[in-house]
Write a protein that holds these residues in place. Structure first.
Motif, PDB file in Angstrom:
ATOM      1  N   MET A  58       2.826   2.566  -0.880  1.00  0.00           N
ATOM      2  CA  MET A  58       2.611   3.964  -1.119  1.00  0.00           C
ATOM      3  C   MET A  58       1.910   4.974  -0.454  1.00  0.00           C
ATOM      4  N   SER A  73       2.385   9.574  -6.276  1.00  0.00           N
ATOM      5  CA  SER A  73       2.334   8.416  -7.221  1.00  0.00           C
ATOM      6  C   SER A  73       3.098   8.971  -8.367  1.00  0.00           C
ATOM      7  N   VAL A  76       6.839   8.822  -6.987  1.00  0.00           N
ATOM      8  CA  VAL A  76       7.144   7.347  -7.246  1.00  0.00           C
ATOM      9  C   VAL A  76       7.567   6.923  -8.493  1.00  0.00           C
ATOM     10  N   ARG A  87       8.963  -1.239  -7.446  1.00  0.00           N
ATOM     11  CA  ARG A  87       7.748  -1.932  -6.930  1.00  0.00           C
ATOM     12  C   ARG A  87       7.951  -3.439  -6.705  1.00  0.00           C
ATOM     13  N   LEU A  99       7.094  -0.795  -1.867  1.00  0.00           N
ATOM     14  CA  LEU A  99       8.298   0.203  -2.398  1.00  0.00           C
ATOM     15  C   LEU A  99       9.532  -0.301  -1.751  1.00  0.00           C
TER      16      LEU A  99
END
Length: 149
Positions: A58, A73, A76, A87, A99
């Motif tokens: 990330m 964040s 995602v 993940r 990811l």
């Protein structure tokens, strides 16, 4: 034509602002004419980056996308919730996650690329050959100057 005057006199703040505005409108036009994707430009861009650089952390994704860690964040989380990415544990660091795109995420971006590419191709087809070369060269030079290639 507005764009030609910008290209001829590029360098003043007003001209750069006009060029930026035109690029933003082109991007928005391609997105809005390709309805049904339901992803913001930032989320779609992050998914594209994940697909092309997986597995990716990330923090690396946030850096590549030029956004803060909290913003990434949230992006995602949207992609995970919609089933476009997953993940997985980072084998090199148990605290970190990698990811990876899912098949649904890859399909979504491939379809969006196809539709948007078709829209772009139609617009370029309306230009004469010299103008198509000029547009291609200009966009390539600009992407290289921005470190995008």
């Amino acid at each position: 034509m507005e764009l030609i005057s910008v290209a001829d006199e590029l360098g003043t703040p007003a001209d750069v602002a006009t060029l930026y505005h035109l690029l933003t409108r082109i991007n928005r036009t391609l997105r809005t004419r390709d309805q049904g994707r339901n992803l913001s430009a930032g989320v779609a861009s992050a998914l594209w980056t994940i697909i092309n650089h997986a597995p990716i952390r990330m923090s690396t994704l946030a850096e590549r996308e030029s956004v803060s860690a909290p913003t990434m964040s949230r992006i995602v989380a949207v992609l995970v919730d919609r089933g476009y990415i997953e993940r997985t544990p980072d084998p090199g660091d148990g605290r970190a996650r990698l990811l990876n795109p899912t098949a649904a995420g890859i399909e979504l971006i491939a379809d969006a690329r196809t539709k948007r590419a078709q829209l772009l191709a139609e617009a370029l087809d309306g230009l004469d050959a010299d103008d198509r070369v000029t547009v291609g060269r200009g966009v390539t030079i600009l992407a290289e100057a921005l470190g995008m290639t």
